[in-house]
Write a protein that holds these residues in place. Structure first.
Motif, PDB file in Angstrom:
ATOM      1  N   CYS A  34       7.602   0.949   7.516  1.00 49.26           N
ATOM      2  CA  CYS A  34       8.491   0.857   6.360  1.00 49.26           C
ATOM      3  C   CYS A  34       8.281   2.075   5.462  1.00 49.26           C
ATOM      4  O   CYS A  34       7.154   2.338   5.016  1.00 49.26           O
ATOM      5  N   PRO A  35       9.321   2.848   5.152  1.00 49.43           N
ATOM      6  CA  PRO A  35       9.162   4.012   4.270  1.00 49.43           C
ATOM      7  C   PRO A  35       8.723   3.576   2.870  1.00 49.43           C
ATOM      8  O   PRO A  35       9.250   2.614   2.316  1.00 49.43           O
ATOM      9  N   LEU A  36       7.776   4.310   2.296  1.00 48.53           N
ATOM     10  CA  LEU A  36       7.207   3.983   0.993  1.00 48.53           C
ATOM     11  C   LEU A  36       7.642   5.002  -0.040  1.00 48.53           C
ATOM     12  O   LEU A  36       7.538   6.214   0.177  1.00 48.53           O
ATOM     13  N   TYR A  37       8.114   4.498  -1.188  1.00 56.60           N
ATOM     14  CA  TYR A  37       8.469   5.325  -2.338  1.00 56.60           C
ATOM     15  C   TYR A  37       7.600   4.841  -3.503  1.00 56.60           C
ATOM     16  O   TYR A  37       7.832   3.752  -4.040  1.00 56.60           O
ATOM     17  N   VAL A  38       6.610   5.644  -3.864  1.00 56.26           N
ATOM     18  CA  VAL A  38       5.572   5.194  -4.778  1.00 56.26           C
ATOM     19  C   VAL A  38       5.624   6.005  -6.063  1.00 56.26           C
ATOM     20  O   VAL A  38       5.788   7.237  -6.033  1.00 56.26           O
ATOM     21  N   GLN A  39       5.492   5.307  -7.168  1.00 55.59           N
ATOM     22  CA  GLN A  39       5.380   5.952  -8.486  1.00 55.59           C
ATOM     23  C   GLN A  39       3.948   5.771  -8.977  1.00 55.59           C
ATOM     24  O   GLN A  39       3.432   4.653  -9.037  1.00 55.59           O
ATOM     25  N   ILE A  40       3.298   6.879  -9.318  1.00 56.30           N
ATOM     26  CA  ILE A  40       1.928   6.867  -9.789  1.00 56.30           C
ATOM     27  C   ILE A  40       1.902   7.496 -11.179  1.00 56.30           C
ATOM     28  O   ILE A  40       2.771   8.305 -11.527  1.00 56.30           O
ATOM     29  N   LEU A  41       0.944   7.104 -11.997  1.00 61.21           N
ATOM     30  CA  LEU A  41       0.888   7.602 -13.371  1.00 61.21           C
ATOM     31  C   LEU A  41      -0.056   8.790 -13.516  1.00 61.21           C
ATOM     32  O   LEU A  41       0.309   9.812 -14.081  1.00 61.21           O
ATOM     33  N   LYS A  42      -1.269   8.661 -13.029  1.00 67.43           N
ATOM     34  CA  LYS A  42      -2.288   9.694 -13.200  1.00 67.43           C
ATOM     35  C   LYS A  42      -2.324  10.614 -11.982  1.00 67.43           C
ATOM     36  O   LYS A  42      -2.332  10.131 -10.837  1.00 67.43           O
ATOM     37  N   PRO A  43      -2.394  11.921 -12.184  1.00 72.66           N
ATOM     38  CA  PRO A  43      -2.402  12.828 -11.020  1.00 72.66           C
ATOM     39  C   PRO A  43      -3.668  12.735 -10.181  1.00 72.66           C
ATOM     40  O   PRO A  43      -3.636  13.003  -8.986  1.00 72.66           O
ATOM     41  N   GLU A  44      -4.798  12.337 -10.805  1.00 72.19           N
ATOM     42  CA  GLU A  44      -6.024  12.258 -10.022  1.00 72.19           C
ATOM     43  C   GLU A  44      -6.002  11.117  -9.010  1.00 72.19           C
ATOM     44  O   GLU A  44      -6.839  11.074  -8.104  1.00 72.19           O
ATOM     45  N   ASN A  45      -5.068  10.172  -9.155  1.00 73.15           N
ATOM     46  CA  ASN A  45      -4.963   9.059  -8.207  1.00 73.15           C
ATOM     47  C   ASN A  45      -3.957   9.314  -7.098  1.00 73.15           C
ATOM     48  O   ASN A  45      -3.748   8.459  -6.233  1.00 73.15           O
ATOM     49  N   LYS A  46      -3.352  10.475  -7.117  1.00 78.90           N
ATOM     50  CA  LYS A  46      -2.264  10.742  -6.176  1.00 78.90           C
ATOM     51  C   LYS A  46      -2.755  10.886  -4.737  1.00 78.90           C
ATOM     52  O   LYS A  46      -2.045  10.517  -3.795  1.00 78.90           O
ATOM     53  N   LYS A  59      -1.412   9.584  -0.185  1.00 76.28           N
ATOM     54  CA  LYS A  59      -0.790  10.709   0.506  1.00 76.28           C
ATOM     55  C   LYS A  59       0.070  10.262   1.673  1.00 76.28           C
ATOM     56  O   LYS A  59       0.994  10.968   2.086  1.00 76.28           O
ATOM     57  N   PHE A  60      -0.233   9.091   2.206  1.00 73.42           N
ATOM     58  CA  PHE A  60       0.512   8.601   3.367  1.00 73.42           C
ATOM     59  C   PHE A  60       1.926   8.169   3.008  1.00 73.42           C
ATOM     60  O   PHE A  60       2.764   7.986   3.891  1.00 73.42           O
ATOM     61  N   ALA A  61       2.212   7.973   1.714  1.00 77.34           N
ATOM     62  CA  ALA A  61       3.548   7.526   1.300  1.00 77.34           C
ATOM     63  C   ALA A  61       4.573   8.614   1.599  1.00 77.34           C
ATOM     64  O   ALA A  61       4.285   9.815   1.549  1.00 77.34           O
ATOM     65  N   ASP A  62       5.798   8.188   1.890  1.00 76.81           N
ATOM     66  CA  ASP A  62       6.851   9.142   2.229  1.00 76.81           C
ATOM     67  C   ASP A  62       7.270   9.975   1.023  1.00 76.81           C
ATOM     68  O   ASP A  62       7.539  11.166   1.149  1.00 76.81           O
ATOM     69  N   HIS A  63       7.347   9.334  -0.145  1.00 70.25           N
ATOM     70  CA  HIS A  63       7.739  10.037  -1.360  1.00 70.25           C
ATOM     71  C   HIS A  63       6.879   9.523  -2.514  1.00 70.25           C
ATOM     72  O   HIS A  63       6.736   8.302  -2.686  1.00 70.25           O
ATOM     73  N   VAL A  64       6.339  10.447  -3.295  1.00 71.46           N
ATOM     74  CA  VAL A  64       5.469  10.101  -4.416  1.00 71.46           C
ATOM     75  C   VAL A  64       5.942  10.876  -5.646  1.00 71.46           C
ATOM     76  O   VAL A  64       6.198  12.085  -5.565  1.00 71.46           O
TER      77      VAL A  64
END
Length: 1142
Positions: A413-425, A429-434
């Motif tokens: 399943c393609p993952l589209y993830v929204q993250i807040l802090k850059p250190e948690n990105k 990494k495996f997500a399709d779009h961040v």
């Protein structure tokens, strides 16, 4: 002692590890024993229990057979009733005896024998030591009542016609059905919803009650009216429905008693069943039930995982997701752990959304909930972080776990993830779009300081619109602004395109210019077929290939465009392969959906005498024709391209040699040697040769290396950029990098001051100590002294970042209250300061620079409401602070993640525009300003040609500022006050006695007239001045004049002058000079807005700022140039002039 080895038989060699090594010799002396382990006891009872009870599949077959027997017995009873002759004689005889034919009796006896045998066997197998527990069970008692009499009739033939209440087997059938459903769920390893089970139980209970009542009434009335089964059915339905016609009534006492008993049972049993059903229904409404497996296999759906669902987030997602035509048939399944909000429930009941949006209450960390959402069949999964949490790191941790859980459950399943802090990105990494919120936020705020309104430009590009906003407005700027806001980024394969197919083998700038001239589209980037990297404006040396993917800005994509005069277009393209002298180029085509008109260019056969600079041609050319512009070459000529070799020392001629030497020794170019977090993209930057000590980064504290304690003492040549933030997070690093990028001219670098509420961490200071002119100061924008120390009076921009501690409020929209009030205070104290603000909620943008009596703002508010009623996704775009790029909300970038589902390249293009990613050969975003000397270019199309033919730049839009008349009563009052108000210092220095006498004679008249004209004057000061004039005795002429001056001075002071005096007094108290503080210079008479990809015939105006995508300067360097992979570039010399010379 017994010899155990002689008694235990040896094992074969295969059970010995030693024999595997040494062979078979000596296995006779093995002392090991083989033991068999059984899952169940190897007895006859356990084998029967395994078959009848424990094994799900065999048990299911037994339950199904038992259910069939009970239903068959009920059918045999109905057949017996229908075959029974009308009773005659003694009425009580017919209650105990019936007529039963021999074949029917044989069938009923057979069913009874099988049922009784099965019941006894199951009772024996489930026996656990208490015999009475088995005997006193209701199913066992009913089985004895219905089966034993038939068995007795075998040995006693006279009892064959004895009445037996076989219809009670319906309750045993209900019990068997419940067990069968449970075994079915166990057999298929899937749990059906409790709602289904409860509905099934309720229906079966109701049917058993009605069937029992029908058969009981019919049999008991054999002694009375002799009712048929249909009459009994009619009576039961009328009775249980509380209608009670009275045409059919029981006569015998037994039948009446039976009806009373059945009604009592119904009053007890049915409400309990309905209550459980209602409870389960309410719980189902809260949890949302399941997404149908059949629907998941036949229809497409996406899953939205959020911590808490707010109405704004939901509407932004739905409006952006369903704005694309090919997504109209998709379903949206929302998976949220919290109970559905009242507003969200109300919205999801709207027919437009109720058929396409399904809300499921559950957690993404539970496989059962993911199974309910059919995550393995979903087209995509969007995982959004909760930005309203005070602890944003904790919110990111929850997002990371959700992403891991989804990836584990549905790897495809393609993952589209929204993250807040850059250190948690790097955890996802495996997500399709961040999309990392803080990365984009700080990069946009940084570019806002050098390219005005970059945040508005990006926001409009990532929102889906049709350019219909503001078209019914009477103001021209709103029509142009609204129409150009419909431009978006699209892509197409070059050989399949009508826009770009004819430019195969031509240079990129040639294709971009001519596509804009003919079709009004702006080609901004390409991607090779064999390369995943997107190149923004690769420059004139890039040759277009048929398999290239072209990225362009337009109102609509080419597939949805209608073209006119295609035959004429082909003839024109075949006949004209080069420019003709004084002839005008024809308009080849018009996009029907856009309505743009291609511009005509004149006399482009000769090259401009000014070379690559966009300078005005010689005066002689003006006498015969308008100034000409060099043509854009099909293939780049190396000698005609102005390369920006920023690594060489051949520019900045206006600097003195001493300045050159000092500058060269201070700065270098290279990659930052230290990054505060994992995953930051390396960027070529201006750096120091050696990092400065951490103590020197503190702006307001002196140390052993310098003695400066405020920004003024440093003597910066350029104005400051101040960032007010709560903490120095790692995202703040992305604010500094774009402002220190290598392509920024060295002498135009602005000092950066970080005004932080909390002291920064050491690892953050280690990262920024390599950058030139970056300082920090611990303070708050609430404190005027802190603002003055950090240099707010001579700052170019003040960036106010929304504080994390205020994001969680009792009322959601109150999270911005503190930020808005602080910015309003800054606006009042420092009117000339350019303030860029970040808010949590876009709806609060209307409070920025708020004026209660501003009629124009009220008109814009009405326009916003009308646009929202028309279904616009950009209703807030006409707010002046947003249009001018002075306010920005990170939630407006949520659509970037949503758009990536259809346009998988949008995140990459946005990161390239913001400078978050740097790809070799890809250009960068910058801007240039139009002055009066540049108006000879006249139109946007001629500017496009001039830039493409000289520097290779691609313009993508215009930032326009227009002057306005004062629109509000408050503004007029303020302006009049500014003209007549006199400061204290001016009155103290005044020596003109005639002017003093004039004021003294006309004071009372001016008091009465000016009070109505200037409502902002202080009434308390006036009253105090009047009391002072009454109490003070008569003095000499000089004393009276002095008192009169003070009184008139207090009277005429405006609110703005009081604020200015407050600021100046604090500056004097802190030992700061007041020179340069201009409290009267503001932007109340102007408005600014953006025109993305305007039509070619758009006229240029003075002070227009043109957005450019400039080619990568390092792409033109020879092979002998320094390597870009060095951590610190040791090149010396000054920078090349980066801005375009017009």
């Amino acid at each position: 002692m017994v010899d155990l080895e002689s008694e235990v038989p040896p094992l074969p060699p295969r059970y010995r590890f030693r024999d595997l090594l040494l062979g078979d010799q000596g296995w006779q002396n093995d002392d090991r024993v083989q033991v068999e382990f059984y899952m169940n006891e190897n007895t006859f009872k356990e084998r029967l229990k395994l078959f009848f009870i424990k094994n799900q599949r065999s048990s299911l077959r037994i339950r199904l057979f038992n259910f069939s027997l009970k239903v068959l017995s009920c059918l045999l009873y109905i057949i017996r009733v229908l075959l029974d002759p009308p009773p005659q004689g003694n009425k009580w005889y017919h209650i105990f005896w019936v007529t039963r034919c021999l074949p029917l009796w044989g069938l009923q006896v057979s069913v009874a024998l099988i049922s009784l045998f099965e019941t006894v066997l199951l009772g024996y197998l489930s026996y656990k030591g208490n015999i009475w527990e088995q005997i006193l069970r209701i199913p066992f008692i009913l089985e004895i009542i219905n089966a034993v009499p038939f068995i007795i009739s075998i040995f006693w033939p006279s009892l064959r016609n004895l009445f037996i209440p076989v219809f009670l087997n319906c309750w045993l059938a209900k019990h068997a059905l419940e067990n069968m459903i449970n075994d079915l769920h166990r057999a298929i390893q899937r749990t059906q919803s409790a709602m289904f089970n409860q509905v099934l139980i309720l229906i079966s209970t109701l049917l058993c009650l009605i069937f029992t009542c029908i058969c009981g009434i019919q049999h008991l009335e054999r002694a009375g009216k002799k009712l048929t089964l249909f009459d009994s059915l009619y009576f039961c339905i009328v009775t249980f429905s509380t209608v009670g016609f009275g045409d059919v009534t029981p006569e015998t006492a037994l039948s009446k008693l039976f009806v009373v008993i059945m009604i009592c049972v119904a009053l007890v049993v049915l409400p309990i069943q309905f209550e459980q059903l209602a409870f389960l229904w309410m719980e189902r409404q809260k949890s949302g039930g399941n997404y149908s497996r059949h629907r998941a296999q036949t229809e497409k759906h996406v899953v939205l995982c959020v911590s808490s669902l707010k109405i704004d987030l939901l509407m932004d997602f739905l409006n952006e997701f369903y704005a694309h035509p090919r997504l109209q048939d998709y379903y949206v399944v929302i998976l949220c752990p919290t109970e559905i909000d009242v507003q969200v429930r109300r919205v999801l009941q709207i027919p437009m959304w109720s058929q396409r949006v399904i809300y499921l209450q559950g957690s993404a960390l539970k496989d059962q909930d993911l199974l309910r959402a059919k995550m393995d069949d979903a087209e995509a999964c969007f995982i959004l972080s909760s930005r309203c949490e005070v602890d944003r790191t904790s919110s990111d941790h929850q997002t990371i776990l959700r992403a891991w859980a989804v990836k584990d459950f549905a790897p495809n399943c393609p993952l589209y993830v929204q993250i807040l802090k850059p250190e948690n990105k790097f955890h996802i990494k495996f997500a399709d779009h961040v999309v990392c919120e803080e990365e984009f936020k700080y990069a946009m705020l940084a570019l806002n300081c050098i390219c005005p309104a970059t945040s508005t430009l990006i926001t409009l590009l990532v929102h889906t619109s049709r350019g219909q906003e503001g078209q019914q407005s009477p103001e021209q700027w709103q029509k142009m602004y609204g129409r150009c806001s419909g431009n978006e980024v699209y892509h197409i394969i070059m050989e399949e395109s009508t826009f770009f197919a004819e430019y195969e083998g031509k240079s990129f700038t040639y294709a971009s210019f001519h596509a804009h001239k003919k079709f009004g589209v702006c080609l901004i980037g390409v991607r090779r077929e064999d390369n995943k990297n997107i190149l923004l404006n690769p420059g004139p040396r890039y040759i277009m290939n048929a398999t290239d993917t072209c990225f362009y800005i337009n109102i609509t994509k080419e597939e949805n465009s209608a073209f006119k005069n295609q035959d004429q277009l082909r003839r024109n393209n075949a006949s004209k392969s080069f420019y003709h002298g004084p002839s005008r180029l024809p308009v080849h085509s018009i996009i029907a959906s856009m309505g743009t008109v291609a511009i005509d260019l004149q006399d482009t056969s000769c090259r401009s005498a000014s070379g690559p600079n966009l300078a005005l041609p010689p005066e002689g050319s003006k006498e015969t024709r308008r100034p000409s512009i060099a043509p854009v070459l099909e293939v780049a000529d190396t000698s005609s391209i102005q390369t920006c070799d920023l690594l060489s020392d051949q520019s900045e001629d206006e600097t003195t040699p001493d300045e050159d030497i000092s500058t060269n020794l201070e700065y270098a170019k290279g990659y930052p040697p230290y990054s505060p977090y994992i995953g930051s993209s390396p960027t070529f930057c201006h750096l120091l040769h050696e990092k400065i000590p951490v103590c020197c980064l503190r702006l307001d504290k002196s140390c052993q290396h310098n003695y400066y304690e405020d920004a003024k003492a440093y003597g910066f040549k350029n104005k400051l950029i101040i960032v007010a933030a709560e903490t120095a997070g790692n995202g703040l690093y992305n604010f500094i990098v774009p402002l220190r990028a290598y392509y920024r001219p060295k002498k135009e670098l602005n000092p950066i001051v970080l005004l932080l509420d909390n002291p920064p961490d050491m690892h953050f200071l280690d990262a920024i100590c390599w950058f030139p002119m970056v300082y920090y100061m611990v303070g708050s924008i609430d404190n005027l002294d802190d603002l003055l120390r950090c240099g707010v009076t001579f700052a170019a921009n003040m960036v106010v970042v929304d504080k994390e501690s205020t994001m969680s409020a009792e009322e959601d929209y109150m999270a911005d209250a503190k930020t808005i009030v602080n910015v309003q205070t800054l606006f009042r104290l420092f009117s000339s300061l350019s303030i860029i603000t970040e808010l949590t909620h876009p709806a609060n943008m209307r409070f920025m620079q708020f004026r209660a009596k501003d009629c124009y703002s009220l008109a814009l508010s009405k326009l916003e409401k009308k646009e929202r009623e028309r279904g616009s996704n950009l209703a807030f775009m006409f707010r002046l602070p947003f249009a001018a790029g002075r306010v920005f909300s990170i939630s407006m970038l949520d659509t970037l993640l949503y758009q990536s589902f259809v346009k998988d390249y949008m995140i990459s293009i946005t990161r390239l525009l913001l400078g978050l990613d740097t790809t070799p050969g890809s250009g960068f975003l910058c801007s240039m300003k139009i002055t009066e000397d540049d108006l000879w270019i006249r139109t946007y199309a001629r500017l496009y040609q001039k830039l493409c033919s000289s520097t290779g730049d691609i313009p993508i839009g215009i930032y326009r500022t227009e002057s306005q008349k004062l629109r509000t009563s408050e503004s007029r009052e303020t302006a009049s006050q500014s003209q007549i108000s006199i400061s204290v210092e001016d009155w103290e220095d005044t020596k003109d006695t005639k002017e003093q006498s004039h004021h003294r004679n006309n004071h009372r008249n001016s008091t009465s007239s000016d009070q109505s004209d200037h409502p902002l004057l202080r009434r308390k000061s006036m009253q105090w001045a009047r009391r002072l004039s009454r109490k003070v005795p008569k003095h000499s002429g000089k004393t009276a004049e002095k008192i009169n001056q003070q009184r008139l001075n207090l009277y005429r002071r405006s609110e703005r002058q009081e604020l200015a005096e407050l600021v100046k007094n604090r500056m004097k108290h802190l030992g700061l000079t007041t020179v340069g503080y201009d409290e009267m210079n503001d932007r109340q008479g102007t408005l600014s807005y953006i025109l993305i990809n305007p039509s070619p015939d758009t006229r240029l105006e003075v002070n227009d700022v043109v957005y450019l995508i400039r080619p990568d300067p390092l792409a033109y360097l020879p092979n002998t140039a320094p390597s870009r992979k060095s951590s610190i570039c040791n090149t010396t010399g000054a920078d090349t002039r980066e801005e375009t010379q017009l």
